[in-house]
Design a protein around this motif. Structure first.
Motif, PDB file in Angstrom:
ATOM      1  N   ALA A 204      43.369  30.706  34.567  1.00 37.74           N
ATOM      2  CA  ALA A 204      41.906  30.800  34.486  1.00 37.74           C
ATOM      3  C   ALA A 204      41.289  30.951  35.869  1.00 37.74           C
ATOM      4  CB  ALA A 204      41.341  29.555  33.795  1.00 37.74           C
ATOM      5  N   PHE A 205      41.928  30.341  36.860  1.00 35.09           N
ATOM      6  CA  PHE A 205      41.433  30.457  38.231  1.00 35.09           C
ATOM      7  C   PHE A 205      41.632  31.880  38.749  1.00 35.09           C
ATOM      8  CE2 PHE A 205      42.182  29.724  42.912  1.00 35.09           C
ATOM      9  CZ  PHE A 205      40.852  29.519  43.221  1.00 35.09           C
ATOM     10  N   VAL A 206      42.817  32.431  38.488  1.00 34.56           N
ATOM     11  CA  VAL A 206      43.106  33.797  38.924  1.00 34.56           C
ATOM     12  C   VAL A 206      42.067  34.751  38.322  1.00 34.56           C
ATOM     13  CG1 VAL A 206      44.833  35.631  38.997  1.00 34.56           C
ATOM     14  CG2 VAL A 206      45.562  33.236  38.984  1.00 34.56           C
ATOM     15  N   ARG A 207      41.809  34.577  37.014  1.00 29.43           N
ATOM     16  CA  ARG A 207      40.851  35.456  36.330  1.00 29.43           C
ATOM     17  C   ARG A 207      39.456  35.310  36.923  1.00 29.43           C
ATOM     18  NH1 ARG A 207      44.022  34.699  31.429  1.00 29.43           N
ATOM     19  NH2 ARG A 207      45.177  36.658  31.271  1.00 29.43           N
ATOM     20  N   ALA A 208      39.051  34.059  37.191  1.00 28.00           N
ATOM     21  CA  ALA A 208      37.700  33.820  37.729  1.00 28.00           C
ATOM     22  C   ALA A 208      37.557  34.435  39.117  1.00 28.00           C
ATOM     23  CB  ALA A 208      37.420  32.321  37.767  1.00 28.00           C
ATOM     24  N   VAL A 209      38.623  34.322  39.920  1.00 32.53           N
ATOM     25  CA  VAL A 209      38.597  34.895  41.267  1.00 32.53           C
ATOM     26  C   VAL A 209      38.468  36.420  41.176  1.00 32.53           C
ATOM     27  CG1 VAL A 209      40.036  35.362  43.308  1.00 32.53           C
ATOM     28  CG2 VAL A 209      39.874  33.028  42.402  1.00 32.53           C
ATOM     29  N   GLU A 210      39.279  37.018  40.288  1.00 32.83           N
ATOM     30  CA  GLU A 210      39.277  38.479  40.177  1.00 32.83           C
ATOM     31  C   GLU A 210      37.985  38.993  39.565  1.00 32.83           C
ATOM     32  OE1 GLU A 210      43.057  39.212  38.304  1.00 32.83           O
ATOM     33  OE2 GLU A 210      44.118  39.052  40.229  1.00 32.83           O
ATOM     34  N   LYS A 211      37.436  38.228  38.627  1.00 35.70           N
ATOM     35  CA  LYS A 211      36.178  38.622  37.990  1.00 35.70           C
ATOM     36  C   LYS A 211      35.050  38.658  39.016  1.00 35.70           C
ATOM     37  CE  LYS A 211      33.289  37.558  34.033  1.00 35.70           C
ATOM     38  NZ  LYS A 211      32.704  36.414  33.331  1.00 35.70           N
ATOM     39  N   ALA A 212      35.157  37.757  40.012  1.00 37.70           N
ATOM     40  CA  ALA A 212      34.132  37.699  41.060  1.00 37.70           C
ATOM     41  C   ALA A 212      34.344  38.795  42.109  1.00 37.70           C
ATOM     42  CB  ALA A 212      34.155  36.311  41.710  1.00 37.70           C
ATOM     43  N   GLY A 213      35.379  39.619  41.907  1.00 40.19           N
ATOM     44  CA  GLY A 213      35.598  40.740  42.825  1.00 40.19           C
ATOM     45  C   GLY A 213      36.445  40.393  44.033  1.00 40.19           C
ATOM     46  N   LEU A 214      37.071  39.224  44.005  1.00 39.90           N
ATOM     47  CA  LEU A 214      37.919  38.818  45.124  1.00 39.90           C
ATOM     48  C   LEU A 214      39.385  39.044  44.765  1.00 39.90           C
ATOM     49  CD1 LEU A 214      35.167  37.249  45.466  1.00 39.90           C
ATOM     50  CD2 LEU A 214      36.456  35.574  46.750  1.00 39.90           C
ATOM     51  N   THR A 215      40.220  39.119  45.791  1.00 38.13           N
ATOM     52  CA  THR A 215      41.653  39.318  45.559  1.00 38.13           C
ATOM     53  C   THR A 215      42.378  37.981  45.607  1.00 38.13           C
ATOM     54  OG1 THR A 215      41.569  41.528  46.500  1.00 38.13           O
ATOM     55  CG2 THR A 215      43.732  40.461  46.422  1.00 38.13           C
ATOM     56  N   PHE A 216      43.090  37.680  44.524  1.00 38.61           N
ATOM     57  CA  PHE A 216      43.858  36.444  44.459  1.00 38.61           C
ATOM     58  C   PHE A 216      45.226  36.680  45.089  1.00 38.61           C
ATOM     59  CE2 PHE A 216      46.926  33.658  42.348  1.00 38.61           C
ATOM     60  CZ  PHE A 216      46.317  32.418  42.550  1.00 38.61           C
ATOM     61  N   ILE A 217      45.625  35.800  45.982  1.00 39.91           N
ATOM     62  CA  ILE A 217      46.925  35.958  46.641  1.00 39.91           C
ATOM     63  C   ILE A 217      47.969  35.174  45.870  1.00 39.91           C
ATOM     64  CG2 ILE A 217      48.211  35.629  48.786  1.00 39.91           C
ATOM     65  CD1 ILE A 217      45.541  36.091  50.238  1.00 39.91           C
ATOM     66  N   GLY A 218      48.661  35.904  45.000  1.00 36.89           N
ATOM     67  CA  GLY A 218      49.648  35.280  44.133  1.00 36.89           C
ATOM     68  C   GLY A 218      49.897  36.184  42.958  1.00 36.89           C
ATOM     69  N   PRO A 219      50.620  35.685  41.955  1.00 38.21           N
ATOM     70  CA  PRO A 219      50.924  36.520  40.795  1.00 38.21           C
ATOM     71  C   PRO A 219      49.700  36.762  39.915  1.00 38.21           C
ATOM     72  CG  PRO A 219      52.031  34.383  40.649  1.00 38.21           C
ATOM     73  CD  PRO A 219      51.237  34.369  41.896  1.00 38.21           C
ATOM     74  N   ARG A 220      49.838  37.690  38.972  1.00 37.58           N
ATOM     75  CA  ARG A 220      48.773  37.966  38.007  1.00 37.58           C
ATOM     76  C   ARG A 220      48.625  36.803  37.028  1.00 37.58           C
ATOM     77  NH1 ARG A 220      50.993  43.175  38.625  1.00 37.58           N
ATOM     78  NH2 ARG A 220      52.749  42.448  37.403  1.00 37.58           N
ATOM     79  N   ALA A 221      47.441  36.687  36.426  1.00 38.96           N
ATOM     80  CA  ALA A 221      47.198  35.625  35.450  1.00 38.96           C
ATOM     81  C   ALA A 221      48.188  35.690  34.296  1.00 38.96           C
ATOM     82  CB  ALA A 221      45.761  35.718  34.930  1.00 38.96           C
ATOM     83  N   GLU A 222      48.493  36.915  33.830  1.00 41.99           N
ATOM     84  CA  GLU A 222      49.413  37.062  32.690  1.00 41.99           C
ATOM     85  C   GLU A 222      50.808  36.544  33.042  1.00 41.99           C
ATOM     86  OE1 GLU A 222      48.151  40.911  33.664  1.00 41.99           O
ATOM     87  OE2 GLU A 222      46.722  39.262  33.784  1.00 41.99           O
TER      88      GLU A 222
END
Lengths: 495, 157
Positions: free
Chosen positions: A86-104
Motif C-alpha cells: 500500500a505504501f509503494v502504491r501511495a508513493v507511485e500514485k503521488a508521482g514519486l519513484t519508490f526505490i524497491g520492488p513493485r507492489a505486486e
C-alpha cells in the motif's frame, strides 16, 4: 542552475544516515523524516532537510511529507513501511519513484505462504508448512507439518511471535502466546506452522533484479548466530559451505528473481541442514540490516545501485547498470549489531542517555551508527544502536579484527550487548566457523557478566583517583598526568 | 562499608585495598594503567571508564560493562535477599500476566509476572524463595520505569 534529484528517506536512525551518505555522494539532496519522540535521533542532524510525520508507520503522513519536501524518490530503508504494498502504491500514485520492488511483487512474496507457493512454482525447495486462522484446527495442521515445529505470526517478520513446539500437548499454550503477540504486533492473529530443522544454518542470498526478468546475485551471507530469531552476527560469505550447496542456492534464487521479474535489491532467506540441503524461508523485498557485509566483500555500494536503477526507471532509460553480473569476492566481512539490551537479563531493553561514546577506526572497520553523545535512547523505537562491520583478507583475520574493533568501542550511559558480542569473538565454534541457529541459545542461555578481581582493583583505583581529582588533590594539569596513589593520602580526599 | 558494582543483576565488590597502579590519563578519553600482576609481571593496560551519579561504565581488557555503583553498609550486605530493584519496572511496558497468587510461597526462579515491552515478553522471576505479599499492579496495566510491581514478605535490601 542545476537541480539535484531529491531523495526522501522514510526511515530513521542508522539506516537513514547510511542512505543519506551514498545519496549525497552520487548527487542527491536528502530529506529525512521525524516522528514525535525521535527528536534526538542522529538522522535528523544528518538530513539536508527534515519533514515531520505523525508516525513512521502512517502511510498518508509519510507520503504527504515526501510530496511536501519536493522529493522525486522515496527510499524506505528496512522495517516500518518498507515491505508494505500500500505504501509503494501511495508513493507511485503521488508521482514519486519508490526505490524497491513493485507492489505486486511484495504482495506475491510478502506473506510467508504466498512466497512459499511462488517459490515452489520456480522449483525452489521449502519446508512443510500450514496456515491456521485464529480459532482454526491447529491440531490436524500441526500433525500434517510434523514435530518439532515453529509457530509464528503469519504477518510480519523479525522473530516476533515465534514459538518452538516439540510435542502436541504443548501446542495450545504456545498458540495462545504467539497469537497474542501477533495480534499486538500486526493486528492479525493468523498463525503459520512450519517444520523446525534442528541446528540449521541461516544462509541468505543477496540479489538485484532489473525489474524485467534480468538480474544477478551478490553471493551469500551467513546469519546463523541469532537469539530469539533476531540476528546478532552476520558474515559474507558463508564459511564451510560446499560449492554444491552454494551453487544450488544461487540458481534457485535467480529462478525466483527472474520468475517474479524482481526489481531492485532483495534477499532470499534459506535454512541449510547438516547435509547441505536447503529450504527457502522467505524473501525480504528490501535492503537488509546486514547489507554492509555484502558491500565489503563485493565492492558494490548497494544503495548506489538502488538509486541508479530507480533513476533510470524514472527516466525510462533501459541502458545497462554499472553492475550487471555477480561480482568476484575479496576477503571476508563480519557485522555485529550493538543493541541497547541486556543479554544477561533476558534481553530486556536498557534505555538511557548516551553520556560518552568512542568508535573504533582503522583498516577494514566500518561503523553504521544511529547514536551521538547526549542522545536519549528510549524504548519507543528499535533498540539497535549501531552496526559494527569489519572486513579483512581472511575470515580468521576478520574475527580477530572484530575482536579488536569491539575492544575499542565505548558507550556509557546505557547498557548494551557489547560484552556478549565480544565474548562471541573468543568462542571456539565461532572462530572455527561452525555456525548454526541453535548455537547462541544453547551456549549462552545463562550469559553473565564477568569482571576479574584485577580489573575491579584497577577500576577501584581509578574511582579513588577521580575523587581526589574532583576535590583538588590531583597534581594539577601538568605535562605528566600521572597521579599519586590514593593510599598515600588516606583520609584526605575521600568523602 | 562495601562498594559494589551491579552489572546485569550480578554484584562485584570493589576491593578496599588495591595493589599499586600507576594511572595515566591519555588524550581522547583513554587511561593507561601500569602495574605488576599477581605473577609479578609488569603490565600496561589501556582502558576507558565513565561515571556519572551512580552509573559506571568501563571498557577494560576489551569488554564493555555498564552497571550501577552501590554503597552498602556491612549489615545490609550480609543479609541475603531480594532488593527493591528486583520488583521495580526497569522499562516502560505492560503487565501481561500475573502468574502466582498473593500469599503464595515461591521458589527462586519462579515466574511472578510476565511483562511485555517492545512487542516482546520479559519475565519477572523470584530472586529467592519467599512469599509475594501483594501485587501492586493488575494484568493489562501499563507501567512506567520505577513502578513497584509487588510487595515481598520480609525486608528488602
Amino acid at each position: 542552475m542545476t537541480t539535484r534529484p531529491k531523495l526522501f528517506v522514510a526511515n530513521r536512525s542508522e539506516i537513514a544516515c547510511r542512505i543519506f551518505q551514498t545519496a549525497r555522494e552520487v548527487g542527491f539532496s536528502t530529506v529525512g523524516c521525524l516522528a514525535p519522540g525521535d527528536e534526538d535521533a542522529r538522522h535528523i542532524t544528518y538530513a539536508d532537510h527534515v519533514e515531520s510525520v505523525a508516525s513512521y508507520l502512517n502511510i498518508d503522513a509519510v507520503v504527504a511529507a515526501a510530496v511536501r519536501s519536493g522529493a522525486s524518490f522515496v527510499h524506505p530503508g528496512y522495517g516500518f513501511l518498507s515491505e508494505r504494498p500500500a505504501f509503494v502504491r501511495a508513493v507511485e500514485k503521488a508521482g514519486l519513484t519508490f526505490i524497491g520492488p513493485r507492489a505486486e511483487t511484495m504482495e506475491a512474496l510478502g506473506d510467508k505462504i504466498g512466497a512459499k507457493e511462488r517459490a515452489a512454482l520456480e522449483r525452489v525447495p521449502t519446508l512443510p508448512w500450514a496456515k491456521v486462522p485464529a480459532g482454526g484446527d491447529l491440531k490436524s495442521a500441526a500433525k500434517s507439518v510434523g514435530f518439532p515445529l515453529l509457530l509464528k505470526a503469519s504477518a510480519g517478520g523479525g522473530g516476533k511471535g515465534m514459538r518452538r513446539v516439540d510435542r502436541p500437548e504443548d501446542l495450545d499454550a504456545a498458540a495462545e502466546s504467539a497469537s497474542h503477540e501477533a495480534m499486538a504486533a500486526f493486528g492479525d492473529g493468523t498463525l503459520f506452522l512450519e517444520r523446525l530443522l534442528e541446528r540449521p544454518r541461516h544462509i541468505e542470498v543477496q540479489v538485484f533484479g532489473d525489474g524485467l526478468g534480468g538480474g544477478f546475485h551478490l553471493r551469500e551471507r551467513d546469519c546463523s548466530l541469532q537469539r530469539r530469531h533476531q540476528k546478532v552476527w552476520e558474515e559474507a560469505t558463508a564459511p564451510n559451505l560446499s560449492d554444491e550447496t552454494r551453487n544450488g542456492l544461487f540458481e534457485a534464487s535467480m529462478r525466483l528473481v527472474s520468475g517474479v521479474k524482481y526489481r531492485n535489491a532483495g534477499t532470499l532467506e534459506f535454512l541449510v541442514d547438516s547435509n547441505g540441503g536447503f529450504y527457502f524461508l522467505e524473501m525480504n523485498a528490501r535492503l537488509q540490516v546486514e547489507h554492509p557485509v555484502t558491500e565489503c566483500v563485493t565492492g558494490v555500494d548497494l544503495v548506489a545501485l538502488q538509486l541508479e536503477l530507480a533513476q533510470r526507471d524514472r527516466m525510462s532509460d533501459t541502458g545497462k547498470l554499472s553492475v550487471t553480473q555477480t561480482p568476484s569476492v575479496r576477503g571476508h566481512a563480519i557485522e555485529v549489531r550493538l543493541y541497547a539490551e541486556d543479554p544477561a537479563m533476558g534481553y530486556a531493553p536498557t534505555p538511557g542517555t548516551v553520556e560518552s561514546l568512542h568508535w573504533p577506526m582503522g583498516p577494514g572497520i566500518r561503523v553504521d551508527s544511529g547514536i551521538e553523545v547526549g542522545q536519549r535512547v528510549g524504548t519507543s523505537f528499535d533498540a539497535m544502536l549501531a552496526k559494527l562491520i569489519v572486513w579483512a583478507p581472511t575470515r580468521a583475520h576478520a574475527v580477530s579484527r572484530m575482536r579488536g574493533a569491539l575492544s575499542d568501542t565505548f558507550v556509557a550511559g546505557l547498557g548494551t550487548n557489547h560484552a556478549f558480542l565480544r565474548t562471541l569473538c573468543d568462542d571456539p565454534e565461532v572462530i572455527a566457523g561452525r555456525l548454526h541457529t541453535g548455537h547462541l541459545p544453547e551456549r549462552y542461555g545463562d550469559f553473565k557478566p564477568d569482571v576479574s578481581s584485577e580489573e575491579l582493583q584497577l577500576l577501584s583505583h581509578w574511582r579513588e583517583q577521580r575523587v581526589l581529582q574532583d576535590s583538588g588533590f590531583s597534581r594539577g594539569a601538568g605535562s605528566s598526568k600521572s597521579y599519586p596513589s590514593p593510599w598515600d593520602r588516606r583520609g584526605g580526599g575521600r568523602v | 562499608m562495601k562498594t559494589l558494582w551491579k552489572i546485569s543483576g550480578k554484584r562485584f565488590e570493589f576491593p578496599r585495598e588495591a595493589q599499586p597502579f600507576e594511572l595515566e590519563q591519555r588524550p581522547g578519553g583513554w587511561w593507561i594503567a601500569r602495574f605488576k600482576d599477581s605473577k609479578g609481571v609488569s603490565r600496561r593496560v589501556r582502558f576507558r571508564a565513565f561515571e556519572k551519579r551512580s552509573a559506571l561504565a568501563a571498557q577494560i581488557s576489551g569488554w564493555l560493562w555498564n552497571g550501577s555503583v552501590e554503597e552498602l553498609s556491612a549489615a545490609s550486605s550480609a543479609a541475603q535477599g531480594p532488593t527493591e530493584a528486583d520488583f521495580t519496572a526497569q522499562f516502560p511496558g505492560k503487565v501481561r500476566k500475573i502468574s502466582v497468587k498473593e500469599g503464595q510461597k515461591v521458589e527462586a526462579g519462579d515466574l511472578l509476572i510476565l511483562m511485555e515491552a517492545m512487542k516482546m515478553e520479559f519475565p519477572i522471576k523470584a530472586p529467592s524463595a519467599g512469599v509475594v505479599k501483594r501485587f501492586l499492579v493488575q494484568e493489562g496495566a501499563s507501567v512506567s520505569p520505577g513502578t513497584r510491581l509487588l510487595d515481598w514478605e520480609g525486608a528488602l535490601k
